[in-house]
Design an enzyme around this catalytic site. Structure first.
Site, PDB file in Angstrom:
ATOM      1  N   TYR A 138       0.797  -1.229   0.000  1.00  0.00           N
ATOM      2  CA  TYR A 138       0.000   0.000   0.000  1.00  0.00           C
ATOM      3  C   TYR A 138       0.832   1.282   0.000  1.00  0.00           C
ATOM      4  O   TYR A 138       0.268   2.376  -0.069  1.00  0.00           O
ATOM      5  CB  TYR A 138      -0.946   0.011   1.212  1.00  0.00           C
ATOM      6  CG  TYR A 138      -2.185  -0.818   1.021  1.00  0.00           C
ATOM      7  CD1 TYR A 138      -2.116  -2.206   1.042  1.00  0.00           C
ATOM      8  CD2 TYR A 138      -3.426  -0.224   0.816  1.00  0.00           C
ATOM      9  CE1 TYR A 138      -3.255  -2.983   0.871  1.00  0.00           C
ATOM     10  CE2 TYR A 138      -4.565  -0.990   0.648  1.00  0.00           C
ATOM     11  CZ  TYR A 138      -4.474  -2.367   0.677  1.00  0.00           C
ATOM     12  OH  TYR A 138      -5.607  -3.118   0.498  1.00  0.00           O
ATOM     13  N   LYS A 190       3.450 -15.463   4.964  1.00  0.00           N
ATOM     14  CA  LYS A 190       3.781 -16.311   3.809  1.00  0.00           C
ATOM     15  C   LYS A 190       5.301 -16.483   3.820  1.00  0.00           C
ATOM     16  O   LYS A 190       6.005 -16.033   2.897  1.00  0.00           O
ATOM     17  CB  LYS A 190       3.267 -15.648   2.518  1.00  0.00           C
ATOM     18  CG  LYS A 190       3.363 -16.511   1.272  1.00  0.00           C
ATOM     19  CD  LYS A 190       2.339 -17.619   1.193  1.00  0.00           C
ATOM     20  CE  LYS A 190       2.574 -18.474  -0.050  1.00  0.00           C
ATOM     21  NZ  LYS A 190       1.717 -19.690  -0.073  1.00  0.00           N
ATOM     22  N   ASP A 224      -2.605 -18.557   2.749  1.00  0.00           N
ATOM     23  CA  ASP A 224      -3.519 -19.447   2.012  1.00  0.00           C
ATOM     24  C   ASP A 224      -4.185 -20.440   2.970  1.00  0.00           C
ATOM     25  O   ASP A 224      -5.394 -20.676   2.911  1.00  0.00           O
ATOM     26  CB  ASP A 224      -2.801 -20.158   0.850  1.00  0.00           C
ATOM     27  CG  ASP A 224      -1.426 -20.704   1.220  1.00  0.00           C
ATOM     28  OD1 ASP A 224      -0.963 -20.485   2.363  1.00  0.00           O
ATOM     29  OD2 ASP A 224      -0.811 -21.373   0.367  1.00  0.00           O
ATOM     30  N   ASP A 248      -6.305  -7.111   4.155  1.00  0.00           N
ATOM     31  CA  ASP A 248      -7.391  -6.642   3.297  1.00  0.00           C
ATOM     32  C   ASP A 248      -8.182  -7.832   2.771  1.00  0.00           C
ATOM     33  O   ASP A 248      -9.418  -7.854   2.836  1.00  0.00           O
ATOM     34  CB  ASP A 248      -6.798  -5.840   2.130  1.00  0.00           C
ATOM     35  CG  ASP A 248      -7.867  -5.378   1.163  1.00  0.00           C
ATOM     36  OD1 ASP A 248      -8.898  -4.864   1.632  1.00  0.00           O
ATOM     37  OD2 ASP A 248      -7.681  -5.549  -0.061  1.00  0.00           O
ATOM     38  N   ASP A 252     -12.233  -9.583   4.061  1.00  0.00           N
ATOM     39  CA  ASP A 252     -13.437  -9.712   3.229  1.00  0.00           C
ATOM     40  C   ASP A 252     -13.981 -11.136   3.323  1.00  0.00           C
ATOM     41  O   ASP A 252     -15.201 -11.351   3.390  1.00  0.00           O
ATOM     42  CB  ASP A 252     -13.151  -9.352   1.762  1.00  0.00           C
ATOM     43  CG  ASP A 252     -13.451  -7.882   1.465  1.00  0.00           C
ATOM     44  OD1 ASP A 252     -13.402  -7.057   2.407  1.00  0.00           O
ATOM     45  OD2 ASP A 252     -13.727  -7.550   0.295  1.00  0.00           O
TER      46      ASP A 252
END
Ligand code: IPM
Ligand code: MN
Length: 353
Positions: A138, A190, A224, A248, A252
């Protein structure tokens, strides 16, 4: 003497102003019931203002907003403005310039709310994501070269400093301690591919945990796998901490498991400064002005705002009121299918506060 809280209100675009109106109705009910006062001031930032004036945010916006105790935001996004302009120029700019370095997103299934996850209920879906809110992909680090040619190169770099990581981790550890549920903090990263950025996160996570938070259990999940377990075994989670981009995305997913955008709220928090609370759904242009959109996410954002202002009892009352409404009143959380209008849902919650 009762406290007066100064709240800046940015209704924003689309259905933003409608849902914020209901959130304010509930905040006012809470202020009467719990003995504090609210001084509200409206700001007209958003797509309409941009189309009218050509200015995304006035130069004084950040310093003006700095004078408030908190900000309540409806939604940013306008169908006639190219995607990215308002998001970057308003939402992200305020997050960065007010140094709201935490994005706090509770994933909580309220009673009576339908989740798409089979055989899971409110006891299983109740955790919090602490999303870092200032770094990562970002920051705008990157660029093009040879743009428009067949050899065009586009780069966008994930950037984290130790300082950013440490302050976010400390907030998350403290949050897990204060929440006191399972006293577990899960780092979502990750480390098998992003061997620089999430290596830093993982080292900082364990160093801080060992030194300052021996009472908090630590877990690690790749992003994941986090998505997998959020669907399969959401009851495993208590507090999850992660970087801006993964945060982010997974929030969701989390929002859908708690019943969708009609209910999901979040806070952009600067623990030492001014925080901004918002329903995490968008501006829903097609429902604008129809009095059908669900205001509960904005109302829950208002509840989080009260908590940050130190009005914990009032915040808890707002949440209880929302739960009573989801459990006993609403047919659905979807716009137009609630069995009540936007304003009626606001009335129902306010009456219970
Ligand atoms: C969110 C939104 C924003 C983000 C967009 C609108 C810039 O998706 O608040 O999650 O990516 O942070
Ligand atoms: Mn998002």
């Amino acid at each position: 003497m009762s406290k007066a809280h100064k709240i800046a209100v940015i209704g924003g675009d689309g259905t933003g102003p409608e849902v914020v109106r209901e959130a304010i109705k509930v905040l006012k009910a809470a202020s009467t019931r719990y003995g504090f006062t609210l001084a509200l001031q409206d700001f007209d930032f958003g797509g309409e203002r941009f189309l009218r004036t050509g200015e995304v945010l006035p130069a004084s916006a950040v310093s003006d907003l700095s004078a408030f105790d908190a900000i309540l935001l409806g939604a940013i996004g306008h169908p006639d403005v190219k995607p990215g302009i308002l998001e970057k120029g308003i939402l992200l700019k305020l997050r960065f310039d007010l140094d709201q370095y935490i994005n706090l997103r509770p994933i909580k299934l309220f009673p009576g709310v339908e989740t798409p996850i089979k055989n899971k209920g409110p006891a299983d879906i109740d955790y919090v994501v602490v999303r870092e809110n200032t770094g990562d992909l970002y920051t705008g680090a990157g660029g093009f070269s040879m743009k428009g040619t067949p050899h065009e190169v586009a780069m966008q770099t994930a950037v984290y400093t130790r300082f950013q990581v440490d302050r976010c981790l400390r907030y998350a550890f403290e949050y897990a301690r204060k929440r006191g549920k399972k006293k577990t903090l899960a780092l979502c990263g990750k480390t098998n591919v992003l061997t620089f950025v999430y290596d830093l996160w993982e080292r900082a996570f364990h160093e801080m945990g060992d030194k300052e938070f021996p009472d908090i259990k630590r877990e690690y999940y790749h992003v994941d796998a986090t998505c997998m377990w959020m669907v399969k075994n959401p009851e495993w989670f208590d507090v999850i901490v992660t970087g801006n981009m993964f945060g982010d995305i997974i929030t969701d997913l989390g929002a859908m498991t708690q019943g969708g955008m009609g209910i999901a709220a979040g806070g952009n928090i600067n623990p030492e400064g001014v925080s901004m609370f918002e329903p995490i759904g968008g501006s829903a242009p097609k429902y604008t002005g129809k009095n059908v959109i669900n205001p509960l996410a904005a109302i829950c954002a208002g509840g989080m705002l009260l908590d940050t202002l130190g009005e914990a009892t009032a915040a808890a009352a707002v949440e209880r009121a929302v739960m009573d409404v989801t459990a006993n009143k609403l047919k659905s959380l979807a716009a137009g299918q609630m069995g009540f209008s936007t304003t009626e849902v606001g009335d129902l919650v306010a009456a219970r506060v």
